[in-house]
Scaffold this motif. Sequence first.
Motif, PDB file in Angstrom:
ATOM      1  N   VAL A  71     110.610  20.091  45.395  1.00  0.00           N
ATOM      2  CA  VAL A  71     111.344  20.975  46.318  1.00  0.00           C
ATOM      3  C   VAL A  71     112.258  21.917  45.545  1.00  0.00           C
ATOM      4  O   VAL A  71     112.311  23.130  45.812  1.00  0.00           O
ATOM      5  CB  VAL A  71     112.148  20.125  47.329  1.00  0.00           C
ATOM      6  N   LYS A  72     112.965  21.373  44.563  1.00  0.00           N
ATOM      7  CA  LYS A  72     113.867  22.197  43.753  1.00  0.00           C
ATOM      8  C   LYS A  72     113.100  23.321  43.056  1.00  0.00           C
ATOM      9  O   LYS A  72     113.522  24.484  43.061  1.00  0.00           O
ATOM     10  CB  LYS A  72     114.584  21.317  42.724  1.00  0.00           C
ATOM     11  N   GLY A  99     110.228  13.431  53.847  1.00  0.00           N
ATOM     12  CA  GLY A  99     111.001  12.981  55.005  1.00  0.00           C
ATOM     13  C   GLY A  99     111.957  14.001  55.584  1.00  0.00           C
ATOM     14  O   GLY A  99     112.795  13.648  56.419  1.00  0.00           O
ATOM     15  N   HIS A 100     111.840  15.266  55.179  1.00  0.00           N
ATOM     16  CA  HIS A 100     112.731  16.315  55.693  1.00  0.00           C
ATOM     17  C   HIS A 100     111.957  17.221  56.647  1.00  0.00           C
ATOM     18  O   HIS A 100     111.675  18.391  56.361  1.00  0.00           O
ATOM     19  CB  HIS A 100     113.335  17.111  54.539  1.00  0.00           C
ATOM     20  N   ASP A 103     113.612  20.588  57.932  1.00  0.00           N
ATOM     21  CA  ASP A 103     113.584  21.655  56.919  1.00  0.00           C
ATOM     22  C   ASP A 103     112.172  22.218  56.761  1.00  0.00           C
ATOM     23  O   ASP A 103     111.985  23.426  56.583  1.00  0.00           O
ATOM     24  CB  ASP A 103     114.088  21.130  55.576  1.00  0.00           C
ATOM     25  N   ALA A 104     111.172  21.338  56.822  1.00  0.00           N
ATOM     26  CA  ALA A 104     109.785  21.794  56.737  1.00  0.00           C
ATOM     27  C   ALA A 104     109.458  22.719  57.897  1.00  0.00           C
ATOM     28  O   ALA A 104     108.795  23.753  57.720  1.00  0.00           O
ATOM     29  CB  ALA A 104     108.840  20.592  56.739  1.00  0.00           C
ATOM     30  N   THR A 105     109.945  22.382  59.090  1.00  0.00           N
ATOM     31  CA  THR A 105     109.722  23.219  60.266  1.00  0.00           C
ATOM     32  C   THR A 105     110.265  24.621  60.061  1.00  0.00           C
ATOM     33  O   THR A 105     109.612  25.625  60.361  1.00  0.00           O
ATOM     34  CB  THR A 105     110.391  22.568  61.497  1.00  0.00           C
ATOM     35  N   LEU A 130     106.492  16.960  65.321  1.00  0.00           N
ATOM     36  CA  LEU A 130     106.236  15.581  65.742  1.00  0.00           C
ATOM     37  C   LEU A 130     107.115  14.613  64.965  1.00  0.00           C
ATOM     38  O   LEU A 130     107.765  13.738  65.537  1.00  0.00           O
ATOM     39  CB  LEU A 130     104.753  15.263  65.539  1.00  0.00           C
ATOM     40  N   GLU A 131     107.161  14.779  63.632  1.00  0.00           N
ATOM     41  CA  GLU A 131     107.979  13.898  62.804  1.00  0.00           C
ATOM     42  C   GLU A 131     109.468  14.097  63.055  1.00  0.00           C
ATOM     43  O   GLU A 131     110.253  13.166  62.891  1.00  0.00           O
ATOM     44  CB  GLU A 131     107.657  14.124  61.325  1.00  0.00           C
TER      45      GLU A 131
END
Length: 369
Positions: A71-72, A99-100, A103-105, A130-131
């Motif tokens: 991610v970084k 698990g983020h 943020d992915a959205t 969904l998650e």
Amino acid sequence: MRWLVATLVFTLCAVAQQDLLSDGQQAFASGDLARAETLFREHLRAHPADPRALSNLAAVYSRRESYPEAVKLYREAIAAAPQVPEIRFNLAVALLKSGHAADATSELRTFLKARPKEIRARQLLGVSLLEAGDFAAAIKELEQVRIASPNDPSVVFALAIAHARGGDEEQGKKLIASLDRFPAQARLLEGLMEYRAGRFDEARAKFVECLRYDSNQAPAVAALGRLYLLEKKDDLAIEHLERALRLMPQDAESTYQLGVLYDRNGDTQKGRTYLRKATSMRAGYADPYYQLARILHRDGEFPAALEQVELANRLLPNHESIRFLKGRILQSLERRDEAREEFEAVRKIKAQSIQKARQRVDGELTLEP
């Protein structure tokens, strides 16, 4: 003449740097992640803000499931090349897998503004929603994807899960029933839904039926292995998990579970081998470190046990079982003051858990009609 030499040197260096990048990409494609990382880092020493090298290095970390590092690096690549939306898609995948989901959205919505017809991104957005627990929004996005890709079983499965988790399990079952053109996948997905709901007998029947249609469905083989593990049918569990690994060699969870099973059945050396392998397959996976520590402590190898439990503790700093085992190992090493600190930490974790459970019950009581 000097300008000619300088030009030649510059050209040769530029070609060499390009070779580093392309060689790194070839190494990555062949699965040689260590060489790929070395080549990308060498390229970055000369070009520290090259978005291609940053993104490629991030992909190496993603493949290793070292998602925080990925991610970084993806964020650094975006800062260097904000006009390349594809980097955001890869960042969103890493965020979701770490698990983020929220943020992915956000990243996927930004990506879709630039690439509105990219179906994979819209499907991933639905899964991210969904998650994140936004079932209505997930269903809306996934319905759009189903219209565009009506024959994709993964879309139907995600929709089914969204409906089931949103409270409409019957609609979820109807959706999976529509996959009868893909009977193996349909039975697998039904089995996974039953497994998630804790209906293990029903799940087993679905997985067995799936394998009648396609004996090489690795997730069904692994799921049966896990069910046998729960039932303490160790011979059957080992047989199925070994087979799952032959079909799906990068399955870190099956590797870990085989380590536990072999140790439990007297082959400690083989158990340790599988557990050590599991630690290298998935970054941030605390379970194999904990089990290695437990085995080493049981076998009197206290310094090695402490090393492993501390690795688990770094990944899960407030886990009751890990802190308790660490206290026992410190006790065995006669480091009594440190052991007392760990046991005190365990006491506080337990007290916090009890308090949270009490608050949850009190909240439910106040909501009663």
